[in-house]
Scaffold this motif. Structure first.
Motif, mmCIF file in Angstrom:
data_model
loop_
_atom_site.group_PDB
_atom_site.id
_atom_site.type_symbol
_atom_site.label_atom_id
_atom_site.label_comp_id
_atom_site.label_asym_id
_atom_site.label_seq_id
_atom_site.Cartn_x
_atom_site.Cartn_y
_atom_site.Cartn_z
ATOM 1 N N ASP A 158 0.907 -1.481 0.086
ATOM 2 C CA ASP A 158 -0.176 -0.321 0.671
ATOM 3 C C ASP A 158 1.008 1.522 -0.023
ATOM 4 O OD1 ASP A 158 -2.735 -1.656 0.456
ATOM 5 O OD2 ASP A 158 -1.841 -2.382 2.049
ATOM 6 N N ALA A 159 1.571 1.155 0.544
ATOM 7 C CA ALA A 159 2.920 2.530 0.804
ATOM 8 C C ALA A 159 3.573 2.060 -0.281
ATOM 9 C CB ALA A 159 3.348 2.703 2.155
ATOM 10 N N LEU A 160 3.859 0.882 -1.077
ATOM 11 C CA LEU A 160 4.682 0.937 -2.384
ATOM 12 C C LEU A 160 4.677 1.505 -3.727
ATOM 13 C CD1 LEU A 160 7.401 0.147 -3.312
ATOM 14 C CD2 LEU A 160 6.093 -2.180 -3.328
ATOM 15 N N VAL A 161 2.655 0.890 -3.453
ATOM 16 C CA VAL A 161 2.485 2.308 -5.197
ATOM 17 C C VAL A 161 2.076 3.554 -4.739
ATOM 18 C CG1 VAL A 161 0.565 2.355 -5.938
ATOM 19 C CG2 VAL A 161 1.098 0.282 -5.467
ATOM 20 N N THR A 162 2.631 5.205 -4.934
ATOM 21 C CA THR A 162 2.774 5.858 -5.076
ATOM 22 C C THR A 162 2.159 6.921 -5.252
ATOM 23 O OG1 THR A 162 4.717 6.568 -5.453
ATOM 24 C CG2 THR A 162 5.204 5.974 -3.683
ATOM 25 N N ALA B 68 10.672 11.309 -14.808
ATOM 26 C CA ALA B 68 11.721 12.782 -14.004
ATOM 27 C C ALA B 68 11.768 12.735 -13.215
ATOM 28 C CB ALA B 68 10.328 13.694 -15.023
ATOM 29 N N GLY B 69 12.075 11.180 -12.612
ATOM 30 C CA GLY B 69 12.304 10.898 -10.800
ATOM 31 C C GLY B 69 11.257 11.571 -9.720
ATOM 32 N N GLU B 70 9.488 11.326 -10.072
ATOM 33 C CA GLU B 70 8.748 11.939 -9.642
ATOM 34 C C GLU B 70 8.227 11.076 -8.470
ATOM 35 O OE1 GLU B 70 6.820 14.538 -12.035
ATOM 36 O OE2 GLU B 70 7.879 15.151 -12.456
ATOM 37 N N ILE B 71 8.510 9.746 -9.424
ATOM 38 C CA ILE B 71 7.940 8.288 -8.484
ATOM 39 C C ILE B 71 8.323 7.361 -7.495
ATOM 40 C CG2 ILE B 71 6.256 5.924 -8.818
ATOM 41 C CD1 ILE B 71 5.469 8.719 -10.656
ATOM 42 N N SER B 72 8.420 7.286 -6.093
ATOM 43 C CA SER B 72 8.911 7.635 -4.892
ATOM 44 C C SER B 72 8.833 6.106 -4.924
ATOM 45 C CB SER B 72 8.248 8.015 -3.772
ATOM 46 O OG SER B 72 8.245 9.315 -3.942
ATOM 47 N N ILE C 178 -0.755 7.154 -20.008
ATOM 48 C CA ILE C 178 0.017 6.731 -20.045
ATOM 49 C C ILE C 178 1.607 7.308 -19.941
ATOM 50 C CG2 ILE C 178 -0.120 6.452 -22.326
ATOM 51 C CD1 ILE C 178 1.017 4.179 -19.026
ATOM 52 N N SER C 179 1.233 8.320 -20.965
ATOM 53 C CA SER C 179 1.896 9.621 -21.209
ATOM 54 C C SER C 179 2.179 10.222 -19.594
ATOM 55 C CB SER C 179 1.766 10.335 -22.610
ATOM 56 O OG SER C 179 1.750 9.381 -23.477
ATOM 57 N N GLU C 180 1.576 10.977 -20.089
ATOM 58 C CA GLU C 180 1.716 11.212 -18.541
ATOM 59 C C GLU C 180 2.579 10.533 -16.698
ATOM 60 O OE1 GLU C 180 -0.833 13.666 -14.116
ATOM 61 O OE2 GLU C 180 -1.737 13.127 -16.001
ATOM 62 N N ALA C 181 2.280 9.069 -17.434
ATOM 63 C CA ALA C 181 3.189 8.075 -16.404
ATOM 64 C C ALA C 181 4.621 7.950 -16.818
ATOM 65 C CB ALA C 181 1.742 6.742 -16.133
ATOM 66 N N THR C 182 4.709 7.680 -17.849
ATOM 67 C CA THR C 182 5.797 7.453 -18.135
ATOM 68 C C THR C 182 6.732 8.365 -17.862
ATOM 69 O OG1 THR C 182 5.085 7.822 -20.709
ATOM 70 C CG2 THR C 182 5.134 5.794 -19.675
ATOM 71 N N ASP C 183 6.323 10.617 -18.263
ATOM 72 C CA ASP C 183 7.072 11.026 -18.333
ATOM 73 C C ASP C 183 7.554 11.242 -16.544
ATOM 74 O OD1 ASP C 183 6.521 11.775 -20.731
ATOM 75 O OD2 ASP C 183 5.421 13.365 -20.991
ATOM 76 N N ALA C 184 6.538 10.875 -15.884
ATOM 77 C CA ALA C 184 6.489 11.713 -14.293
ATOM 78 C C ALA C 184 7.536 10.688 -14.073
ATOM 79 C CB ALA C 184 5.513 11.133 -13.597
ATOM 80 N N LEU C 185 7.493 9.005 -14.232
ATOM 81 C CA LEU C 185 9.049 8.426 -13.919
ATOM 82 C C LEU C 185 10.220 8.464 -14.542
ATOM 83 C CD1 LEU C 185 8.936 4.901 -12.628
ATOM 84 C CD2 LEU C 185 8.946 4.168 -14.504
#
Length: 364
Positions: A331-335, A352-356, A343-350
């Protein structure tokens, strides 16, 4: 009857991801059609998106869903079962090679996957990539067991075989690295050193069992690891005390970290013990240079781990047990969570290092 589906397609040449409406064929004898509920967004997919491509690709390789139809030779799941989809065969001893999924698109062209595709609201997969999900398990956060958890936790538990009291350093504390840290905590490793460039991510890693954080943007992480792990009762050939961790895991795969993990592990004591083990977990994109003299004299080992050396049928129930017992905080691991259209927003965030931790697509 064919199944309507919305599927992410990565074009053959340069260009953005696109979502296409397609029809999945009826399952073949060894195939399963799955209505998707959630899918992980894995960093290795960025390598496919940015690397050279000779053909259109279907992406994603970890998910949860519900079986809509199963082929005539499929016996371990049936219509209505909740399942996890992964990219590693669940029964490696099987005599039949699994079929790689592909789709004919609306224009008549074909897009291909690497084993499976899960960036879609429905998918079709060989039964070897489909694992039963118990009814008491959630269907969102468990989607990341099929790659992130398996890869990181499996590298610690299976590939390296870390034992209680042994020391561990994990370079890169994204979804895979945090899973490695969690597994190290489960087996009782000590200390568990997290290495990253972000103080926020290092603090987050302590939630999963890291005992020490090393910020590689502020200090030399190899030197700091040796400062933290003295063994004054053990001397090397040069009469220097042994320092370094028993195991160092690179969960990133960039050249710098691939070259840091071997010098971070301890040297051996001739006639008494061999040196530590460096484990490459992240997908490499460049060649590396290793100090062969250090490897020889210190009797160190440098090994690879693909999919955490896991067998999904055997290991996914174990990871689910860890989750239920509070030892693997999915539950904590999914941030972060995104709809398929983002999907493009998700890959861009990944990128850019924005996914903890790990992001998922919510597909239902």
């Amino acid at each position: 009857m064919p199944t309507p589906a919305r599927v992410v397609v990565c074009p053959q040449g340069p260009g953005p991801l696109r979502i296409e409406d397609v029809e999945l064929p009826d399952p073949g004898p060894h195939q399963v059609v799955v209505k998707q509920l959630a899918s992980g967004v894995c960093h290795s997919q960025l390598h496919q998106m940015h690397g050279p491509r000779e053909r259109q690709q279907l992406l994603g390789h970890e998910s949860t869903g519900v079986v809509l139809a199963a082929g005539s030779e499929v016996s371990h799941v049936r219509e209505g079962d909740r399942v996890m989809v992964t990219w590693v065969v669940r029964e490696p001893e099987a005599s039949r090679l699994p079929e790689m999924a592909s789709l004919t698109l609306g224009d008549g062209s074909v897009a291909y996957s690497q084993n499976t595709f899960t960036w879609a609201d429905h998918t079709v997969a060989d039964e070897q990539f489909v694992v039963l999900l118990p009814d008491d398990a959630p269907t969102d956060v468990t989607a990341i067991i099929g790659c992130a958890v398996m890869t990181g936790a499996g590298a610690v538990y299976h590939t390296a075989g870390v034992k209680r009291g042994e020391s561990v350093a994990v370079f890169g504390v994204g979804g895979v690295g945090l899973s490695a840290i969690a597994a190290a905590a489960v087996v009782g490793a000590d200390p568990i050193i997290a290495v990253d460039l972000s103080e926020e991510k290092l603090d987050f890693a302590k939630r999963f069992g890291a005992t020490i954080g090393v910020n590689a943007s502020e200090v030399d992480p190899v030197a700091r690891i040796h400062e933290l792990t003295p063994r004054p009762d053990q001397l090397r050939l040069n009469n220097e005390p042994v320092t370094g961790v028993d195991y160092a895991f690179d969960c990133i795969g960039v050249r710098q970290t691939m070259e840091q993990i071997m010098p971070a592990v301890r040297g051996g004591v001739i006639g008494r013990s061999t040196g530590g083990t460096a484990v490459l977990v992240g997908v490499p994109q460049t060649p590396v240079e290793l100090d062969a003299r250090d490897m020889l004299i210190a009797e160190k080992k440098y090994i690879g781990s693909i999919g955490g050396s896991c067998r999904p049928d055997r290991d996914f129930p174990m990871f689910l047990r860890w989750y239920h017992e509070g030892e693997l905080d999915l539950d904590a691991l999914v941030t972060a969570r995104y709809p398929l259209d983002a999907i493009s927003e998700a890959t861009d965030a990944l990128e850019a290092g924005e996914i903890s931790g790990r992001s998922i697509l919510e597909l239902d």
